[in-house]
Design an enzyme around this catalytic site. Structure first.
Site, PDB file in Angstrom:
ATOM      1  N   ASP A   1       0.842  -1.195   0.000  1.00 19.41           N
ATOM      2  CA  ASP A   1       0.000   0.000   0.000  1.00 19.41           C
ATOM      3  C   ASP A   1       0.878   1.246   0.000  1.00 19.41           C
ATOM      4  OD1 ASP A   1      -1.800   2.153   1.023  1.00 19.41           O
ATOM      5  OD2 ASP A   1      -3.209   0.507   1.306  1.00 19.41           O
TER       6      ASP A   1
ATOM      7  N   ASN B   1     -12.908  -3.187   3.199  1.00 20.02           N
ATOM      8  CA  ASN B   1     -13.962  -2.180   3.256  1.00 20.02           C
ATOM      9  C   ASN B   1     -14.915  -2.299   2.072  1.00 20.02           C
ATOM     10  OD1 ASN B   1     -12.679  -1.043   5.531  1.00 20.02           O
ATOM     11  ND2 ASN B   1     -11.325   0.178   4.234  1.00 20.02           N
TER      12      ASN B   1
ATOM     13  N   GLN C   1     -14.482   2.580   2.080  1.00 17.28           N
ATOM     14  CA  GLN C   1     -13.900   2.143   0.796  1.00 17.28           C
ATOM     15  C   GLN C   1     -13.654   3.367  -0.076  1.00 17.28           C
ATOM     16  OE1 GLN C   1     -16.280  -0.657  -1.492  1.00 17.28           O
ATOM     17  NE2 GLN C   1     -14.566  -1.144  -2.869  1.00 17.28           N
TER      18      GLN C   1
ATOM     19  N   HIS D   1     -10.549  -5.283  -2.675  1.00 19.07           N
ATOM     20  CA  HIS D   1      -9.185  -5.527  -2.191  1.00 19.07           C
ATOM     21  C   HIS D   1      -9.245  -5.879  -0.717  1.00 19.07           C
ATOM     22  CE1 HIS D   1     -10.097  -1.236  -1.910  1.00 19.07           C
ATOM     23  NE2 HIS D   1      -9.399  -1.228  -0.790  1.00 19.07           N
TER      24      HIS D   1
ATOM     25  N   HIS E   1      -6.969  -5.708   2.696  1.00 18.41           N
ATOM     26  CA  HIS E   1      -5.768  -5.179   3.349  1.00 18.41           C
ATOM     27  C   HIS E   1      -5.185  -6.267   4.248  1.00 18.41           C
ATOM     28  CE1 HIS E   1      -6.744  -0.775   2.688  1.00 18.41           C
ATOM     29  NE2 HIS E   1      -7.950  -1.280   2.561  1.00 18.41           N
TER      30      HIS E   1
HETATM   31  P1  AMP Z   1      -9.827   1.385   0.857  1.00 14.67           P
HETATM   32  O1  AMP Z   1      -9.988   2.619   1.712  1.00 14.67           O
HETATM   33  O2  AMP Z   1     -10.157   0.125   1.582  1.00 14.67           O
HETATM   34  O3  AMP Z   1     -10.579   1.523  -0.454  1.00 14.67           O
HETATM   35  O4  AMP Z   1      -8.294   1.289   0.565  1.00 14.67           O
HETATM   36  C1  AMP Z   1      -7.653   1.833  -0.520  1.00 14.67           C
HETATM   37  C2  AMP Z   1      -6.183   1.724  -0.232  1.00 14.67           C
HETATM   38  O5  AMP Z   1      -5.482   1.778  -1.462  1.00 14.67           O
HETATM   39  C3  AMP Z   1      -5.611   2.807   0.648  1.00 14.67           C
HETATM   40  O6  AMP Z   1      -4.978   2.209   1.780  1.00 14.67           O
HETATM   41  C4  AMP Z   1      -4.606   3.548  -0.244  1.00 14.67           C
HETATM   42  O7  AMP Z   1      -3.462   3.950   0.463  1.00 14.67           O
HETATM   43  C5  AMP Z   1      -4.283   2.473  -1.271  1.00 14.67           C
HETATM   44  N1  AMP Z   1      -3.876   2.949  -2.588  1.00 14.67           N
HETATM   45  C6  AMP Z   1      -4.552   3.830  -3.372  1.00 14.67           C
HETATM   46  N2  AMP Z   1      -3.902   3.976  -4.557  1.00 14.67           N
HETATM   47  C7  AMP Z   1      -2.815   3.157  -4.506  1.00 14.67           C
HETATM   48  C8  AMP Z   1      -1.755   2.852  -5.406  1.00 14.67           C
HETATM   49  N3  AMP Z   1      -1.662   3.436  -6.610  1.00 14.67           N
HETATM   50  N4  AMP Z   1      -0.813   1.968  -5.012  1.00 14.67           N
HETATM   51  C9  AMP Z   1      -0.874   1.375  -3.800  1.00 14.67           C
HETATM   52  N5  AMP Z   1      -1.868   1.616  -2.909  1.00 14.67           N
HETATM   53  C10 AMP Z   1      -2.808   2.497  -3.245  1.00 14.67           C
END
Ligand code: AMP
Ligand code: ZN
Length: 139
Positions: free
Chosen positions: A32, A88, A95, A101, A103
């Protein structure tokens, strides 16, 4: 099944580079960019599913075993003492990227509090009423 406008489709399929820690036919696992802790990883299916509710059976049946494999590797390689799995669904649930995805968040001894909440104190009647409503929908 890819969505041309989805950044995680692009990352999962290798069109945008990311720090990949694992890849197979169906998944890519990356670090991440805004980690909650050192080594925080995201399990991304290569096909596009917006969230848990639209996930296909094959992916959902594999994702937990993959999370365990990643968590085991984190314990051995990073020395974390445990992991949180966070997943999420929906804006209200936090989300932000609408491609399913999972985590995998390494947790270290003495690390900060996270993924926690203040426990409520519902009455027995409240619990029974709530349980009844959900149960009815599942019948
Ligand atoms: P969520 O809030 O569960 O949708 O999580 C999205 C996650 O994706 C967050 O923890 C961000 O830091 C991560 N994220 C967003 N864009 C990228 C990216 N290009 N590469 C790696 N992680 C990302
Ligand atoms: Zn996608």
């Amino acid at each position: 099944m890819r969505d041309e406008n989805c950044i995680f489709c692009k990352i999962a399929n290798g069109d945008i580079p990311a720090a990949t820690i694992y890849e197979d036919e169906r998944f890519r696992v990356i670090l991440d960019l805004g980690p909650a802790s050192k080594g925080h990883a995201l399990i991304l299916p290569k096909d596009h599913f917006a969230d848990l509710f639209s996930l296909d059976g094959e992916i959902s049946s594999r994702v937990l075993a993959l999370a365990a494999k990643i968590g085991e590797a984190m314990k051995k390689s990073l020395g974390c003492a445990g992991v949180n799995l966070v997943q999420n669904n929906g804006e209200a649930a936090g989300q932000t990227v609408f491609h399913f995805h999972m985590h995998v968040i390494p947790r270290y001894e003495g690390g900060p509090r996270m993924v926690s909440w203040e426990p409520g104190s519902p009455s027995g009647e409240e619990l029974a009423e709530l349980a009844g409503r959900i149960k009815k929908e599942l019948e």
